[in-house]
Design a protein around this motif. Sequence first.
Motif, PDB file in Angstrom:
ATOM      1  N   ILE A 120       0.877  -1.182   0.107  1.00  0.00           N
ATOM      2  CA  ILE A 120      -0.131  -0.009   0.052  1.00  0.00           C
ATOM      3  C   ILE A 120       1.030   1.482  -0.018  1.00  0.00           C
ATOM      4  O   ILE A 120       0.697   2.103  -0.853  1.00  0.00           O
ATOM      5  CB  ILE A 120      -0.756   0.080   1.264  1.00  0.00           C
ATOM      6  N   PHE A 121       2.122   1.095   0.864  1.00  0.00           N
ATOM      7  CA  PHE A 121       2.978   2.475   0.966  1.00  0.00           C
ATOM      8  C   PHE A 121       3.435   2.725  -0.684  1.00  0.00           C
ATOM      9  O   PHE A 121       3.552   3.868  -0.830  1.00  0.00           O
ATOM     10  CB  PHE A 121       3.887   1.868   1.873  1.00  0.00           C
ATOM     11  N   ASN A 122       3.833   1.410  -1.073  1.00  0.00           N
ATOM     12  CA  ASN A 122       4.532   1.732  -2.556  1.00  0.00           C
ATOM     13  C   ASN A 122       3.437   2.344  -3.519  1.00  0.00           C
ATOM     14  O   ASN A 122       3.768   3.100  -4.401  1.00  0.00           O
ATOM     15  CB  ASN A 122       4.926   0.283  -3.186  1.00  0.00           C
ATOM     16  N   ILE A 123       2.347   2.002  -3.374  1.00  0.00           N
ATOM     17  CA  ILE A 123       1.144   2.484  -4.196  1.00  0.00           C
ATOM     18  C   ILE A 123       0.999   3.784  -4.117  1.00  0.00           C
ATOM     19  O   ILE A 123       1.294   4.716  -5.181  1.00  0.00           O
ATOM     20  CB  ILE A 123      -0.060   1.855  -4.128  1.00  0.00           C
ATOM     21  N   LYS A 124       1.339   4.438  -2.873  1.00  0.00           N
ATOM     22  CA  LYS A 124       1.144   5.683  -2.396  1.00  0.00           C
ATOM     23  C   LYS A 124       2.463   6.557  -3.143  1.00  0.00           C
ATOM     24  O   LYS A 124       2.417   7.471  -3.685  1.00  0.00           O
ATOM     25  CB  LYS A 124       1.008   5.878  -0.659  1.00  0.00           C
ATOM     26  N   GLN A 125       3.397   5.833  -2.687  1.00  0.00           N
ATOM     27  CA  GLN A 125       4.566   6.495  -3.033  1.00  0.00           C
ATOM     28  C   GLN A 125       4.809   6.768  -4.976  1.00  0.00           C
ATOM     29  O   GLN A 125       5.146   7.759  -5.122  1.00  0.00           O
ATOM     30  CB  GLN A 125       6.054   5.556  -2.591  1.00  0.00           C
ATOM     31  N   ALA A 126       4.349   5.647  -5.423  1.00  0.00           N
ATOM     32  CA  ALA A 126       4.289   5.537  -6.707  1.00  0.00           C
ATOM     33  C   ALA A 126       3.589   6.975  -7.363  1.00  0.00           C
ATOM     34  O   ALA A 126       3.665   7.520  -8.270  1.00  0.00           O
ATOM     35  CB  ALA A 126       3.718   4.506  -7.361  1.00  0.00           C
ATOM     36  N   ALA A 127       2.382   6.956  -6.666  1.00  0.00           N
ATOM     37  CA  ALA A 127       1.526   8.079  -7.224  1.00  0.00           C
ATOM     38  C   ALA A 127       2.092   9.310  -7.075  1.00  0.00           C
ATOM     39  O   ALA A 127       1.787  10.425  -7.684  1.00  0.00           O
ATOM     40  CB  ALA A 127       0.071   7.965  -6.450  1.00  0.00           C
ATOM     41  N   GLN A 128       3.074   9.533  -6.035  1.00  0.00           N
ATOM     42  CA  GLN A 128       3.728  10.920  -5.708  1.00  0.00           C
ATOM     43  C   GLN A 128       5.105  10.863  -6.435  1.00  0.00           C
ATOM     44  O   GLN A 128       5.789  11.578  -6.151  1.00  0.00           O
ATOM     45  CB  GLN A 128       3.858  11.049  -4.316  1.00  0.00           C
ATOM     46  N   ASN A 129       5.304   9.715  -7.342  1.00  0.00           N
ATOM     47  CA  ASN A 129       6.522   9.725  -7.900  1.00  0.00           C
ATOM     48  C   ASN A 129       7.454   9.722  -7.117  1.00  0.00           C
ATOM     49  O   ASN A 129       8.946  10.138  -7.068  1.00  0.00           O
ATOM     50  CB  ASN A 129       6.846  11.028  -8.800  1.00  0.00           C
ATOM     51  N   LYS A 130       7.486   9.043  -6.040  1.00  0.00           N
ATOM     52  CA  LYS A 130       8.502   8.796  -4.798  1.00  0.00           C
ATOM     53  C   LYS A 130       9.236   7.379  -4.956  1.00  0.00           C
ATOM     54  O   LYS A 130       8.506   6.357  -5.454  1.00  0.00           O
ATOM     55  CB  LYS A 130       7.959   9.184  -3.570  1.00  0.00           C
ATOM     56  N   THR A 131      10.122   7.381  -4.121  1.00  0.00           N
ATOM     57  CA  THR A 131      11.109   6.025  -4.106  1.00  0.00           C
ATOM     58  C   THR A 131       9.976   4.796  -3.357  1.00  0.00           C
ATOM     59  O   THR A 131       9.365   5.103  -2.617  1.00  0.00           O
ATOM     60  CB  THR A 131      12.166   6.190  -3.143  1.00  0.00           C
ATOM     61  N   GLN A 132       9.907   3.687  -4.196  1.00  0.00           N
ATOM     62  CA  GLN A 132       9.479   2.569  -3.510  1.00  0.00           C
ATOM     63  C   GLN A 132      10.396   1.783  -2.785  1.00  0.00           C
ATOM     64  O   GLN A 132      11.573   1.641  -2.976  1.00  0.00           O
ATOM     65  CB  GLN A 132       8.724   1.786  -4.435  1.00  0.00           C
ATOM     66  N   ILE A 133       9.753   0.733  -1.854  1.00  0.00           N
ATOM     67  CA  ILE A 133      10.629  -0.013  -0.998  1.00  0.00           C
ATOM     68  C   ILE A 133      10.345  -1.386  -1.018  1.00  0.00           C
ATOM     69  O   ILE A 133       9.255  -1.666  -1.299  1.00  0.00           O
ATOM     70  CB  ILE A 133      10.584   0.557   0.247  1.00  0.00           C
ATOM     71  N   HIS A 134      11.356  -2.300  -1.373  1.00  0.00           N
ATOM     72  CA  HIS A 134      11.195  -3.621  -1.179  1.00  0.00           C
ATOM     73  C   HIS A 134      12.021  -4.007  -0.303  1.00  0.00           C
ATOM     74  O   HIS A 134      13.128  -3.697   0.117  1.00  0.00           O
ATOM     75  CB  HIS A 134      11.398  -4.329  -2.498  1.00  0.00           C
ATOM     76  N   ILE A 135      11.473  -5.144   0.641  1.00  0.00           N
ATOM     77  CA  ILE A 135      12.192  -5.767   1.638  1.00  0.00           C
ATOM     78  C   ILE A 135      12.090  -7.051   1.780  1.00  0.00           C
ATOM     79  O   ILE A 135      11.635  -7.838   0.888  1.00  0.00           O
ATOM     80  CB  ILE A 135      11.598  -5.419   3.079  1.00  0.00           C
ATOM     81  N   GLY A 136      13.176  -7.791   2.507  1.00  0.00           N
ATOM     82  CA  GLY A 136      13.405  -9.196   2.608  1.00  0.00           C
ATOM     83  C   GLY A 136      12.873  -9.467   4.127  1.00  0.00           C
ATOM     84  O   GLY A 136      13.541  -8.662   4.970  1.00  0.00           O
ATOM     85  N   ILE A 137      12.294 -10.456   4.488  1.00  0.00           N
ATOM     86  CA  ILE A 137      12.244 -10.786   6.061  1.00  0.00           C
ATOM     87  C   ILE A 137      12.558 -12.351   6.203  1.00  0.00           C
ATOM     88  O   ILE A 137      12.189 -13.215   5.352  1.00  0.00           O
ATOM     89  CB  ILE A 137      10.618 -10.678   6.310  1.00  0.00           C
ATOM     90  N   GLY A 138      13.440 -12.455   7.093  1.00  0.00           N
ATOM     91  CA  GLY A 138      13.547 -13.930   7.676  1.00  0.00           C
ATOM     92  C   GLY A 138      13.299 -13.966   9.207  1.00  0.00           C
ATOM     93  O   GLY A 138      13.555 -13.378   9.836  1.00  0.00           O
ATOM     94  N   ILE A 139      12.664 -15.287   9.359  1.00  0.00           N
ATOM     95  CA  ILE A 139      11.993 -15.628  10.550  1.00  0.00           C
ATOM     96  C   ILE A 139      12.687 -16.964  11.123  1.00  0.00           C
ATOM     97  O   ILE A 139      12.618 -18.221  10.289  1.00  0.00           O
ATOM     98  CB  ILE A 139      10.462 -15.474  10.610  1.00  0.00           C
TER      99      ILE A 139
END
Lengths: 110, 346
Positions: free
Chosen positions: B247-266
């Motif tokens: 959701i955050f990335n959709i908002k960022q894209a709409a404002q032409n801002k940087t998107q974030i991708h993460i990796g999670i290990g548990i």
Amino acid sequence: MSKINLSTFNDLKESTGADFIGELVDAFLDDAPTLIAQMRSALAKKDVEGFRRAAHSMKSNAATFGAMELSALAKELETLARENNLEVGNRVDIIEAEFQTVKQELEGLK
Amino acid sequence: MVTSSTHPARLLVIDDNKVNRMVLSRNLEQLGHTVETAEDGDEGLEKIRTQSFDLVLLDIEMPRMSGYQVLEACLNDVDLRQIPIIMTSAMEEIDAVVKCVELGAEDYLNKPVNPVMLRARVNASLEKKRLRDEQRKLFRTFATTEVAEELLRTGFSLGGKHVTASVMFADIRSFTSIAESQDPSDTIELLNDYFGIMFDCITENKGSVNQMVGDGLMALFGAPMYFEEHREYAVRAGLQMLEQLKIFNIKQAAQNKTQIHIGIGIASGEMIAGYTGTQTRAIYTCIGDAVNLAARIESHTKVVLRPLLIDNYTRTGLTGDYRLEDFGPAMFKGKQQAINIFAVSR
């Protein structure tokens, strides 16, 4: 010879506000006869705990107003009751007489 | 005469004796405080439970419910035990006073009260409470609520204990290039937004973030407060983090801002948890195989190109309905045996 320790009484008057002391004295003077009556009825019923509580309150209230002799008399009765002893003789009468004197003096001070 | 060296506070006077109630409340009002009264233990406890007070003055000697019982009830209640209680008693009730102070009463006052003493004790108690409240707030800012509560309850000591918990590592993919490509203040803003979202997801699922290094974070589930479903909650948190990030990335894209991708290990298992550091600077952390493994698994997300990976022991603790992708055994640095790794999605 004054029955009231004036320094205690004046401290009380000052810390609670001069306009309040009348109300405070009245609360004590209203309450004390009830406490004496409670002592008498507790004695009749041999209710040591009830007697002790009434004596305890009398001791505490008298000390608050600087009525040290009255407080000491009540404390003696409280101590006896704490030791489960209700052989108090005529001490409740003595307390009542002492209270009447204290009352007169407090009426004059308030 | 209004002389008050502290801020006005809300006080409760509990006493069965009317004269005492009047004297105490009037004295305290003269000091600038707001005062409520109660005529016996039951009424007092009811008021403590339903209203909010900064300080309670409690008579020990009362019929039916004694002051001692009221004190005990308050101290046994998590919500009420922060309220300081000053016992009021006759001089000769010293044994009862000692009992109350040993139990946890803040202080005591002899009756009839000396106004100077009353003011000193009340102000000192209010000041101590104010400092404790501030300390509590500070703890909550810099530590998780769980850690703060444990610190306040047990006091601070270095040293560890064995716990069974789940550990999560999360990292932003190619964050270095993100940082290099934009203004430093934009990077910090991006990080703050990101951490805000991650913290919420972790906290909502009973986890606590205990370390942040650069763009990475480490979170614990099941420590310092143990709960049985730590593996399930860790995975739930991970999935929620990915969804929120989408959701955050959709908002960022709409404002032409940087998107974030993460990796999670548990990874989950037994580990040593405790405060490490020095007496003046310490953090709550965990040490053990599962911790190292979680970090390695997080790195492994780059290899298998899945955002959320877990070890087999974490998988056996899942109760929710998830899609699991078996990546089979993988070898990790520092591990003698191959570890079974699973990707999780909804």
